[in-house]
Design a protein around this motif. Sequence first.
Motif, PDB file in Angstrom:
ATOM      1  N   PRO A  46       5.327 -15.517   4.366  1.00  0.00           N
ATOM      2  CA  PRO A  46       4.339 -14.448   4.178  1.00  0.00           C
ATOM      3  C   PRO A  46       3.233 -14.774   3.175  1.00  0.00           C
ATOM      4  CG  PRO A  46       6.526 -13.515   4.269  1.00  0.00           C
ATOM      5  CD  PRO A  46       6.696 -15.015   4.249  1.00  0.00           C
ATOM      6  N   VAL A  47       3.571 -15.399   2.068  1.00  0.00           N
ATOM      7  CA  VAL A  47       2.547 -15.739   1.068  1.00  0.00           C
ATOM      8  C   VAL A  47       1.553 -16.743   1.653  1.00  0.00           C
ATOM      9  CG1 VAL A  47       2.162 -16.794  -1.195  1.00  0.00           C
ATOM     10  CG2 VAL A  47       4.091 -15.248  -0.867  1.00  0.00           C
ATOM     11  N   VAL A  48       2.066 -17.732   2.375  1.00  0.00           N
ATOM     12  CA  VAL A  48       1.207 -18.738   3.009  1.00  0.00           C
ATOM     13  C   VAL A  48       0.363 -18.093   4.105  1.00  0.00           C
ATOM     14  CG1 VAL A  48       1.200 -20.869   4.375  1.00  0.00           C
ATOM     15  CG2 VAL A  48       2.773 -20.629   2.441  1.00  0.00           C
ATOM     16  N   ALA A  49       0.963 -17.217   4.900  1.00  0.00           N
ATOM     17  CA  ALA A  49       0.244 -16.558   5.993  1.00  0.00           C
ATOM     18  C   ALA A  49      -0.903 -15.706   5.455  1.00  0.00           C
ATOM     19  CB  ALA A  49       1.202 -15.698   6.816  1.00  0.00           C
ATOM     20  N   ILE A  50      -0.624 -14.929   4.433  1.00  0.00           N
ATOM     21  CA  ILE A  50      -1.663 -14.068   3.857  1.00  0.00           C
ATOM     22  C   ILE A  50      -2.776 -14.914   3.247  1.00  0.00           C
ATOM     23  CG2 ILE A  50      -2.133 -12.384   2.025  1.00  0.00           C
ATOM     24  CD1 ILE A  50       0.737 -11.259   2.584  1.00  0.00           C
ATOM     25  N   ALA A  51      -2.404 -15.924   2.472  1.00  0.00           N
ATOM     26  CA  ALA A  51      -3.409 -16.785   1.833  1.00  0.00           C
ATOM     27  C   ALA A  51      -4.249 -17.523   2.871  1.00  0.00           C
ATOM     28  CB  ALA A  51      -2.734 -17.773   0.882  1.00  0.00           C
ATOM     29  N   ALA A  52      -3.615 -18.052   3.907  1.00  0.00           N
ATOM     30  CA  ALA A  52      -4.348 -18.795   4.941  1.00  0.00           C
ATOM     31  C   ALA A  52      -5.302 -17.881   5.707  1.00  0.00           C
ATOM     32  CB  ALA A  52      -3.367 -19.465   5.900  1.00  0.00           C
TER      33      ALA A  52
END
Length: 159
Positions: A46-52
């Motif tokens: 989730p953190v990677v998805a939101i940041a990307a």
Amino acid sequence: MIENLQSFTESLPPLLQWVGVMLAGAIPFVESYGGSVLGILAGVNPVVAIAAAIVGNVISMLIFVLTTSRVRTAAVARRDKPDSPRRAKLRERFDRFGVPGVSLLGQTVLPSQITAAAMVSFGASRNAVIGWQIVSIILWGVVFGVLGMVGSDLAGYGV
């Protein structure tokens, strides 16, 4: 279209799935809020998805704003006629809500790329538009990313 984007993201090697989410976030109407949910549902952290999704949306918005700024500068240099009644009415509404209001609420109606370009075409400060659009993109991406995590947990997908 969303299913195709999700399939595309899932088909990428796990270390590159963030690229798929970033590309999705760059698409008008998908943006940071759709891209973050899409990434979460595709199994990206989730953190990677939101940041990307946020990064993809910001890059896309910057391209629109910088291009519109250049076009406006060239057009204003050659323009001597007054605004049409329709354009004057749009400018009045923009003046009422300002860059922060249009940036934060505009995404409920139009993509950030379009609202940002419109504000610059009305003569808003390019830097103010970029700053407020980044705040808005981050806010919308995080809110929808959290909603996507909660929704996927409730639906039994788990994150």
